[in-house]
Design a protein around this motif. Structure first.
Motif, PDB file in Angstrom:
ATOM      1  N   ILE A  44      20.272  18.803   2.309  1.00  0.00           N
ATOM      2  CA  ILE A  44      20.488  19.270   3.683  1.00  0.00           C
ATOM      3  C   ILE A  44      20.761  18.098   4.629  1.00  0.00           C
ATOM      4  O   ILE A  44      19.910  17.209   4.806  1.00  0.00           O
ATOM      5  N   ASP A  45      21.960  18.074   5.197  1.00  0.00           N
ATOM      6  CA  ASP A  45      22.316  17.210   6.333  1.00  0.00           C
ATOM      7  C   ASP A  45      22.153  15.714   6.072  1.00  0.00           C
ATOM      8  O   ASP A  45      21.894  14.954   7.006  1.00  0.00           O
ATOM      9  N   ILE A  46      22.279  15.273   4.817  1.00  0.00           N
ATOM     10  CA  ILE A  46      22.276  13.822   4.571  1.00  0.00           C
ATOM     11  C   ILE A  46      23.724  13.363   4.673  1.00  0.00           C
ATOM     12  O   ILE A  46      24.479  13.375   3.702  1.00  0.00           O
ATOM     13  N   VAL A 166      15.841  18.982  -0.364  1.00  0.00           N
ATOM     14  CA  VAL A 166      15.653  17.646   0.195  1.00  0.00           C
ATOM     15  C   VAL A 166      16.496  17.538   1.453  1.00  0.00           C
ATOM     16  O   VAL A 166      17.412  18.334   1.666  1.00  0.00           O
ATOM     17  N   GLY A 167      16.219  16.531   2.275  1.00  0.00           N
ATOM     18  CA  GLY A 167      17.082  16.284   3.418  1.00  0.00           C
ATOM     19  C   GLY A 167      16.346  16.110   4.723  1.00  0.00           C
ATOM     20  O   GLY A 167      15.166  15.764   4.766  1.00  0.00           O
ATOM     21  N   GLN A 168      17.050  16.403   5.811  1.00  0.00           N
ATOM     22  CA  GLN A 168      16.503  16.186   7.144  1.00  0.00           C
ATOM     23  C   GLN A 168      16.932  17.315   8.091  1.00  0.00           C
ATOM     24  O   GLN A 168      17.904  18.012   7.807  1.00  0.00           O
ATOM     25  N   LEU A 169      16.170  17.490   9.138  1.00  0.00           N
ATOM     26  CA  LEU A 169      14.875  16.895   9.455  1.00  0.00           C
ATOM     27  C   LEU A 169      13.785  17.796   8.895  1.00  0.00           C
ATOM     28  O   LEU A 169      13.930  19.026   8.906  1.00  0.00           O
ATOM     29  N   THR A 170      12.703  17.203   8.448  1.00  0.00           N
ATOM     30  CA  THR A 170      11.656  17.960   7.765  1.00  0.00           C
ATOM     31  C   THR A 170      11.176  19.134   8.595  1.00  0.00           C
ATOM     32  O   THR A 170      10.981  20.252   8.081  1.00  0.00           O
ATOM     33  N   ASP A 171      10.954  18.910   9.886  1.00  0.00           N
ATOM     34  CA  ASP A 171      10.370  19.933  10.759  1.00  0.00           C
ATOM     35  C   ASP A 171      11.408  20.807  11.436  1.00  0.00           C
ATOM     36  O   ASP A 171      11.057  21.648  12.268  1.00  0.00           O
ATOM     37  N   GLN A 172      12.703  20.635  11.074  1.00  0.00           N
ATOM     38  CA  GLN A 172      13.736  21.440  11.712  1.00  0.00           C
ATOM     39  C   GLN A 172      14.597  22.140  10.649  1.00  0.00           C
ATOM     40  O   GLN A 172      14.234  23.205  10.163  1.00  0.00           O
ATOM     41  N   CYS A 173      15.718  21.528  10.252  1.00  0.00           N
ATOM     42  CA  CYS A 173      16.635  22.210   9.345  1.00  0.00           C
ATOM     43  C   CYS A 173      16.017  22.473   7.973  1.00  0.00           C
ATOM     44  O   CYS A 173      16.296  23.496   7.347  1.00  0.00           O
ATOM     45  N   VAL A 174      15.204  21.548   7.491  1.00  0.00           N
ATOM     46  CA  VAL A 174      14.574  21.757   6.190  1.00  0.00           C
ATOM     47  C   VAL A 174      13.577  22.909   6.270  1.00  0.00           C
ATOM     48  O   VAL A 174      13.595  23.833   5.445  1.00  0.00           O
ATOM     49  N   CYS A 195      12.523  13.910   1.995  1.00  0.00           N
ATOM     50  CA  CYS A 195      12.792  14.511   3.299  1.00  0.00           C
ATOM     51  C   CYS A 195      12.408  13.499   4.376  1.00  0.00           C
ATOM     52  O   CYS A 195      11.586  12.609   4.142  1.00  0.00           O
ATOM     53  N   ALA A 196      12.991  13.645   5.551  1.00  0.00           N
ATOM     54  CA  ALA A 196      12.707  12.702   6.627  1.00  0.00           C
ATOM     55  C   ALA A 196      12.689  13.427   7.965  1.00  0.00           C
ATOM     56  O   ALA A 196      13.344  14.461   8.142  1.00  0.00           O
ATOM     57  N   ALA A 197      11.921  12.847   8.889  1.00  0.00           N
ATOM     58  CA  ALA A 197      11.860  13.360  10.259  1.00  0.00           C
ATOM     59  C   ALA A 197      11.865  12.163  11.202  1.00  0.00           C
ATOM     60  O   ALA A 197      11.850  11.006  10.772  1.00  0.00           O
ATOM     61  N   HIS A 203       7.127  14.746  10.504  1.00  0.00           N
ATOM     62  CA  HIS A 203       7.246  14.980   9.062  1.00  0.00           C
ATOM     63  C   HIS A 203       6.059  15.796   8.555  1.00  0.00           C
ATOM     64  O   HIS A 203       6.232  16.801   7.843  1.00  0.00           O
ATOM     65  N   GLU A 204       4.845  15.373   8.930  1.00  0.00           N
ATOM     66  CA  GLU A 204       3.645  16.095   8.491  1.00  0.00           C
ATOM     67  C   GLU A 204       3.602  17.498   9.084  1.00  0.00           C
ATOM     68  O   GLU A 204       3.170  18.447   8.424  1.00  0.00           O
ATOM     69  N   LYS A 205       4.062  17.635  10.310  1.00  0.00           N
ATOM     70  CA  LYS A 205       4.113  18.959  10.946  1.00  0.00           C
ATOM     71  C   LYS A 205       5.040  19.894  10.167  1.00  0.00           C
ATOM     72  O   LYS A 205       4.722  21.066   9.925  1.00  0.00           O
ATOM     73  N   GLY A 206       6.206  19.362   9.747  1.00  0.00           N
ATOM     74  CA  GLY A 206       7.136  20.169   8.959  1.00  0.00           C
ATOM     75  C   GLY A 206       6.549  20.577   7.624  1.00  0.00           C
ATOM     76  O   GLY A 206       6.671  21.728   7.199  1.00  0.00           O
ATOM     77  N   LEU A 207       5.890  19.643   6.940  1.00  0.00           N
ATOM     78  CA  LEU A 207       5.271  19.963   5.651  1.00  0.00           C
ATOM     79  C   LEU A 207       4.187  21.018   5.826  1.00  0.00           C
ATOM     80  O   LEU A 207       4.054  21.943   5.016  1.00  0.00           O
ATOM     81  N   HIS A 208       3.406  20.871   6.884  1.00  0.00           N
ATOM     82  CA  HIS A 208       2.346  21.849   7.142  1.00  0.00           C
ATOM     83  C   HIS A 208       2.942  23.234   7.402  1.00  0.00           C
ATOM     84  O   HIS A 208       2.412  24.254   6.931  1.00  0.00           O
ATOM     85  N   GLY A 209       4.073  23.270   8.122  1.00  0.00           N
ATOM     86  CA  GLY A 209       4.699  24.550   8.420  1.00  0.00           C
ATOM     87  C   GLY A 209       5.321  25.224   7.215  1.00  0.00           C
ATOM     88  O   GLY A 209       5.532  26.441   7.206  1.00  0.00           O
ATOM     89  N   MET A 210       5.624  24.448   6.159  1.00  0.00           N
ATOM     90  CA  MET A 210       6.269  25.003   4.973  1.00  0.00           C
ATOM     91  C   MET A 210       5.303  25.329   3.846  1.00  0.00           C
ATOM     92  O   MET A 210       5.675  26.017   2.891  1.00  0.00           O
TER      93      MET A 210
END
Length: 721
Positions: A44-46, A166-174, A195-197, A203-210
């Motif tokens: 995603i979006d790399i 995989v890809g970016q941003l962890t807390d948005q598009c991913v 993944c990256a944010a 980054h941790e917020k995105g992982l927690h949300g998923m």
């Protein structure tokens, strides 16, 4: 939060859908490991436009997050292509040059309102670029790829059930893609460190949300899952069978070899441990419930001395950090490669006690010790305390880097087995420690007399998930051999050799005996070796790539090149595999170890022996006989495998098999001779690196010139010194 993959994952029949295996309310996402035939890698979006970072921005983004994401995505992409996994690229690009078709959200999001378009298309990164005509590219104009593309339709047509994201941003598009995919009925795995944010918090917020919608693994776990798919019954030693002719040397008209055959071992500064981030506090509490009070953080120095520090379990539980087991202790760098085996006096000119290295635990190696049940032990890698880079003095880390190079540069994975020999001594009536018997090879006396000891060793090894294939008496007095099962997890088999030796020593003590692993205890009897067996498979394939019954030798072209690599470097390899003065007392003509640079099939008088399966009569692996228990198992495996890899990469042609009429080069007769060969071996020195090679040669030369008599060495091993 990272959740560790289960080691007891189910292997579902290939023809059945994964959804049909789900038991509502009972099944877990972690019950369904990745299956190459039913999965796709979604990147995603790399793209170039989104990975350019301002050096003045937050350091996490430009120094850690984006480089890590790019590096690990490249590794995953290589693995996917080797395993024939469908790859899908999605990237931000409008359908119109004025971007009038992009989503309202993007029009309201500043920079995202001006995306690449038909006249100025998106650009991919070197190493993460789709293969035209094979890999699918989907331009998108929304946060979730499922909203502005026909991705779901495509996945259904491809019969994809699992998405690796995989890809970016962890807390948005991913995150938005993962949530949509889960709701649409796909099994989703997110690769945390691919993944990256914009910040660590995001980054941790995105992982927690998923985490409620997918599995979250790291790159190493995913690569292991993909490569081990369909490889079963490792404990039963089903050794794969193999194919494929390798390439030959490319020579110029003058006969010179102009091909670059060097192996690029990742530099320590480029190595990033894929850290397990989850469940550490729960793990520690479980250990406490099991009665464990201490955890030994353990390393093995370059000269095979086990060095560890015990940390109270309660201290780790009470630490107010997210990863309570991380780096609670350190050891001076001189202890990793500067101290001889007999004293704590530095002998390496380039190492001092002024710098310390932190110990980073590998939780996959953690074991409760059956012979010391209040203690657990975990193997560690050594890292610079300021940069956290892997230390070039860390031998366990070196082996990991060599295995990584094998996967990424040559496209192979190794399989290794080990045969551990030792002698049992007991206090005799005259007050002296003597061998427990004077029996001979494969006799029943030792097995009968030592049944309780053997049974205890076996039970305790099984408690540590160390699989034993065979136990028998050897030729020396009171001598036994324990054969550890062949495994494609090379790092684990190295750990298992260490754990097995410690277990044998401690069980022997419990039974009123001493277990001695010295290469030689008497010049009148056989000595102790630690023979190693090697084969390999093409990355992503379950098949053994060492044998080929259609060839005259029964060995594949790759297998022959691997063996020739060993033979080319054999004289200098001895400085790692026979690393002590005592080691050379065990080897020579008539000792079943070999005395010249030679190979053969099923001949125990050569140093490199090709083994044949008793049932199929196919060549299965190659045995390296010139090794013993005084060697650092991680270091010797790293060097042996590197030598074989150099042969593989250069497509070396295997010399003729040993014969009575052939004259082969003699092997070094002493440690000093082998060290002189090592000094001239630029390839192996480059694998070691300047820091470790300087220290290693200096300390081994000190030991070679300050020889300890055999009698004193045996007395020290028996506790009589």
């Amino acid at each position: 939060m990272m959740v560790m993959a289960s080691s007891q994952q189910k292997a579902f029949p290939v023809g059945e859908t994964l959804q049909s295996q789900v038991t509502p309310g009972v099944s877990s996402r972690y019950d369904f490991p990745l299956r190459p035939s039913s999965m796709a890698l979604l990147i995603i979006d790399i793209q170039d436009e989104l990975t350019k970072v301002d050096p003045t921005s937050e350091e996490y983004k430009h120094s850690i997050a984006f480089p890590r994401m790019i590096h690990n995505t490249e590794r995953l992409l290589k693995s996917a292509r080797l395993s024939k996994i469908q790859v899908i690229f999605t990237y931000l690009q409008a359908l119109t040059d004025d971007c009038r078709d992009v989503s309202l959200d993007y029009k309201l999001s500043g920079d995202l309102s001006n995306l690449p378009g038909p006249s100025n298309p998106a650009k991919f990164l070197p190493g993460i670029t789709p293969i035209d005509g094979e890999e699918i590219c989907l331009p998108k104009t929304s946060c979730s790829v499922f909203q502005s593309t026909k991705l779901e339709y495509i996945l259904r047509n491809l019969q994809v059930e699992q998405l690796l994201v995989v890809g970016q941003l962890t807390d948005q598009c991913v995150e938005s893609a993962v949530r949509d995919a889960a709701d649409l009925g796909f099994f989703v795995t997110v690769v945390d460190d691919a993944c990256a944010a914009n910040s660590a918090d995001c980054h941790e917020k995105g992982l927690h949300g998923m985490k409620g919608f997918c599995r979250i693994l790291n790159t190493e776990q995913v690569l292991q899952e993909i490569s081990s798919y369909d490889i079963v019954n490792i404990d039963e030693q089903i050794i794969p069978s193999l194919p494929a002719a390798g390439h030959v040397n490319q020579k110029s008209a003058s006969g010179a070899d102009n091909t670059d055959h060097s192996i690029t071992i990742p530099k320590p500064s480029q190595y990033v441990r894929d850290k397990d981030k989850g469940c550490e506090t729960a793990l520690l509490r479980s250990l406490r419930t099991a009665g464990v009070k201490f955890i030994r953080y353990t390393i093995v120095d370059a000269y095979n001395t086990i060095r560890c520090k015990a940390v109270p379990l309660n201290f780790l539980i009470e630490r107010r950090v997210s990863r309570p087991m991380t780096s609670p202790t350190s050891i001076a760098e001189v202890c990793f490669a500067g101290l001889p085996t007999t004293m704590d006096v530095p002998k390496a000119p380039n190492l001092t006690a002024s710098n310390v290295l932190t110990l980073e635990p590998d939780l996959s190696s953690l074991q409760i010790l059956p012979y010391a049940p209040k203690t657990a032990m975990v193997m560690c890698t050594a890292h610079d305390q300021l940069t956290q880079d892997l230390s070039p003095l860390c031998t366990r880390g070196l082996l990991e880097r060599v295995l990584q190079a094998a996967r990424e540069e040559i496209g192979i994975e190794f399989c290794v087995g080990a045969e551990i020999e030792f002698m049992l001594y007991r206090l005799s009536k005259d007050g002296l420690m003597k061998p427990v018997d004077a029996s001979t090879f494969a006799n029943s006396t030792t097995l009968n007399d030592q049944e309780d000891f053997i049974s205890s060793v076996y039970d305790q090894l099984r408690q540590q998930d160390i699989s034993v294939e065979l136990i028998h008496a050897e030729s020396g007095p009171g001598q036994l051999e324990v054969v550890l099962s062949y495994s494609n997890n090379v790092l684990q088999i190295a750990d298992n050799v260490l754990f097995a030796q410690e277990t044998i020593r401690n069980v022997a003590t419990h039974h009123g005996m001493k277990a001695v692993f010295l290469p030689k205890t008497s010049m009148l009897s056989a000595g102790n070796g630690l023979h190693l067996h090697f084969s390999f498979k093409d990355f992503g394939s379950p098949q053994n790539a060492f044998s080929d019954s259609s060839r005259p030798t029964g060995i594949s072209r790759k297998g022959e090149s691997f063996i020739e690599g060993l033979l080319d470097h054999l004289s200098s390899l001895l400085s790692f595999t026979l690393p002590t003065v005592n080691s050379y007392r065990r080897v020579g003509a008539g000792c079943w170890t070999g005395s010249s640079v030679d190979w053969s099939t099923e001949d125990k008088e050569v140093p490199v022996r090709v083994c044949v399966d008793l049932n199929t009569r196919k060549a299965t692996n190659v045995e390296y006989k010139l090794a013993d228990a005084t060697a650092n198992i991680y270091l010797e495996l790293a060097m042996i495998l590197s030598a074989g890899m150099e042969g593989l990469k250069s497509g070396k042609e295997l010399r003729p098999m040993a014969s009575p009429d052939a004259v082969a080069a003699p092997l070094p007769q002493s440690l000093q001779e082998s060290l002189e060969c090592l000094k001239l071996d630029n390839f192996l020195l480059s694998v070691l690196g300047p820091e470790l090679s300087t220290a290693y040669i200096a300390v081994r030369e000190y030991e070679a010139t300050n020889e300890i008599s055999l009698e004193k060495e045996v007395a020290a091993a028996l506790g009589n010194a």
